[in-house]
Scaffold this active site. Structure first.
Site, mmCIF file in Angstrom:
data_model
loop_
_atom_site.group_PDB
_atom_site.id
_atom_site.type_symbol
_atom_site.label_atom_id
_atom_site.label_comp_id
_atom_site.label_asym_id
_atom_site.label_seq_id
_atom_site.Cartn_x
_atom_site.Cartn_y
_atom_site.Cartn_z
ATOM 1 N N ASN A 209 1.546 -30.146 -5.836
ATOM 2 C CA ASN A 209 1.302 -30.847 -6.816
ATOM 3 C C ASN A 209 2.379 -30.832 -7.993
ATOM 4 O O ASN A 209 3.144 -29.952 -8.008
ATOM 5 C CB ASN A 209 0.196 -30.029 -7.764
ATOM 6 C CG ASN A 209 -1.101 -29.866 -6.877
ATOM 7 O OD1 ASN A 209 -1.582 -30.912 -6.359
ATOM 8 N ND2 ASN A 209 -1.748 -28.712 -6.951
ATOM 9 N N HIS B 132 5.707 -24.921 -5.225
ATOM 10 C CA HIS B 132 5.037 -24.119 -4.247
ATOM 11 C C HIS B 132 4.157 -25.215 -3.474
ATOM 12 O O HIS B 132 3.746 -26.421 -3.867
ATOM 13 C CB HIS B 132 3.833 -23.249 -4.718
ATOM 14 C CG HIS B 132 3.235 -23.803 -5.887
ATOM 15 N ND1 HIS B 132 3.447 -24.116 -7.208
ATOM 16 C CD2 HIS B 132 1.661 -24.076 -5.909
ATOM 17 C CE1 HIS B 132 2.624 -24.329 -7.896
ATOM 18 N NE2 HIS B 132 1.478 -24.754 -7.316
ATOM 19 N N GLN C 23 -0.387 -29.735 -11.326
ATOM 20 C CA GLN C 23 0.555 -28.423 -11.261
ATOM 21 C C GLN C 23 0.171 -27.505 -12.419
ATOM 22 O O GLN C 23 0.026 -27.907 -13.523
ATOM 23 C CB GLN C 23 1.989 -28.848 -11.303
ATOM 24 C CG GLN C 23 2.876 -27.724 -11.040
ATOM 25 C CD GLN C 23 4.296 -28.032 -10.765
ATOM 26 O OE1 GLN C 23 4.829 -29.105 -10.981
ATOM 27 N NE2 GLN C 23 5.117 -26.914 -10.446
ATOM 28 N N SER C 24 -0.003 -26.198 -12.260
ATOM 29 C CA SER C 24 -0.217 -25.331 -13.121
ATOM 30 C C SER C 24 0.508 -24.341 -13.264
ATOM 31 O O SER C 24 0.994 -23.434 -14.419
ATOM 32 C CB SER C 24 -1.615 -24.593 -12.960
ATOM 33 O OG SER C 24 -1.863 -24.039 -11.882
ATOM 34 N N VAL C 25 1.519 -24.005 -12.209
ATOM 35 C CA VAL C 25 2.546 -23.164 -12.129
ATOM 36 C C VAL C 25 3.816 -23.644 -12.026
ATOM 37 O O VAL C 25 4.076 -24.125 -10.926
ATOM 38 C CB VAL C 25 2.276 -21.879 -11.126
ATOM 39 C CG1 VAL C 25 3.293 -20.821 -11.141
ATOM 40 C CG2 VAL C 25 0.896 -21.234 -11.599
ATOM 41 N N HIS D 49 0.788 -25.717 -1.201
ATOM 42 C CA HIS D 49 -0.465 -25.290 -0.737
ATOM 43 C C HIS D 49 -0.653 -25.492 0.708
ATOM 44 O O HIS D 49 -0.851 -26.681 0.970
ATOM 45 C CB HIS D 49 -1.509 -25.919 -1.625
ATOM 46 C CG HIS D 49 -1.489 -25.916 -2.936
ATOM 47 N ND1 HIS D 49 -2.337 -24.875 -3.794
ATOM 48 C CD2 HIS D 49 -0.696 -26.118 -3.925
ATOM 49 C CE1 HIS D 49 -2.040 -25.025 -4.904
ATOM 50 N NE2 HIS D 49 -1.225 -25.663 -4.993
ATOM 51 N N ASP E 105 -3.575 -17.605 -2.271
ATOM 52 C CA ASP E 105 -3.947 -18.081 -3.725
ATOM 53 C C ASP E 105 -5.053 -17.128 -4.385
ATOM 54 O O ASP E 105 -6.097 -16.861 -3.502
ATOM 55 C CB ASP E 105 -4.309 -19.463 -3.622
ATOM 56 C CG ASP E 105 -4.416 -20.478 -4.855
ATOM 57 O OD1 ASP E 105 -3.513 -21.129 -5.082
ATOM 58 O OD2 ASP E 105 -5.234 -19.802 -5.845
HETATM 59 P P1 DGP Z 1 -0.792 -25.440 -8.759
HETATM 60 O O1 DGP Z 1 -2.153 -25.881 -9.704
HETATM 61 O O2 DGP Z 1 -0.379 -26.434 -7.805
HETATM 62 O O3 DGP Z 1 0.376 -25.177 -9.894
HETATM 63 O O4 DGP Z 1 -1.278 -24.232 -7.917
HETATM 64 C C1 DGP Z 1 -1.193 -22.901 -8.643
HETATM 65 C C2 DGP Z 1 -1.927 -21.905 -7.749
HETATM 66 O O5 DGP Z 1 -1.500 -20.749 -8.069
HETATM 67 C C3 DGP Z 1 -3.456 -22.187 -8.210
HETATM 68 O O6 DGP Z 1 -3.966 -22.557 -6.902
HETATM 69 C C4 DGP Z 1 -3.702 -20.538 -8.587
HETATM 70 C C5 DGP Z 1 -2.616 -19.877 -7.867
HETATM 71 N N1 DGP Z 1 -2.391 -18.716 -8.817
HETATM 72 C C6 DGP Z 1 -2.041 -18.713 -10.146
HETATM 73 N N2 DGP Z 1 -1.802 -17.456 -10.770
HETATM 74 C C7 DGP Z 1 -1.857 -16.750 -9.491
HETATM 75 C C8 DGP Z 1 -1.686 -15.180 -9.338
HETATM 76 O O7 DGP Z 1 -1.113 -14.433 -9.939
HETATM 77 N N3 DGP Z 1 -1.571 -14.844 -7.916
HETATM 78 C C9 DGP Z 1 -1.852 -15.579 -6.971
HETATM 79 N N4 DGP Z 1 -2.049 -15.135 -5.715
HETATM 80 N N5 DGP Z 1 -2.205 -16.934 -7.064
HETATM 81 C C10 DGP Z 1 -2.233 -17.348 -8.394
#
Ligand code: DGP
Length: 114
Positions: A87, A100, A94-96, A102, A30
């Site tokens: 999430n 996924h 959740q942001s992406v 964690h 992450d």
């Molecule tokens: P969530 O909030 O559950 O959707 O987690 C998304 C996670 O993705 C957050 O902990 C940060 C991570 N993340 C966002 N952008 C990138 C990226 O470009 N590369 C990596 N390795 N992680 C990312």
């Protein structure tokens, strides 16, 4: 394959610190680690949220969990323990929108989460 940020990592269009890969799964560190070990396990085939996972995805979801557990074992994290989090949407944090999991480890994690 739908075009999410994580699909771009799968296609190697964005760099990532990849720690595990098989035909269906990719795992990478992450970018904003919340623990000494913070690895994301994603299906290469994007599912936006857990809510959109279908019965046909059951095997893939199980493989994601087992891949994370096997990684934790290989890395010597299993004995002390770790946390797996998914999430889902806004209130879940959740942001992406590419499902996924964690894997968090390497420190004592508090409960309940904030
Ligand atoms: P969530 O909030 O559950 O959707 O987690 C998304 C996670 O993705 C957050 O902990 C940060 C991570 N993340 C966002 N952008 C990138 C990226 O470009 N590369 C990596 N390795 N992680 C990312």
């Amino acid at each position: 394959m739908s075009d999410t940020l994580f699909s771009r990592i799968v296609r190697r269009e964005i760099p990532a610190d990849i720690v595990y890969e098989d035909e269906e799964i990719l795992a990478f560190r992450d970018i904003h680690p919340q623990a000494p070990v913070h690895v994301l396990f994603i299906p290469k085939r994007a599912i936006p949220t857990l809510d959109e996972a279908a019965p046909e995805d059951a095997l893939l979801l199980g493989k994601l969990m087992l891949a994370a557990a096997a990684y934790a074992r290989r890395e010597g994290l299993a004995e002390r323990g770790y946390r797996i989090v998914i999430n889902c949407r806004g209130d879940g944090g959740q942001s992406v929108y590419h499902l996924h999991l964690h894997l968090l480890a390497g420190r004592r994690l508090s409960w309940p989460p904030g």
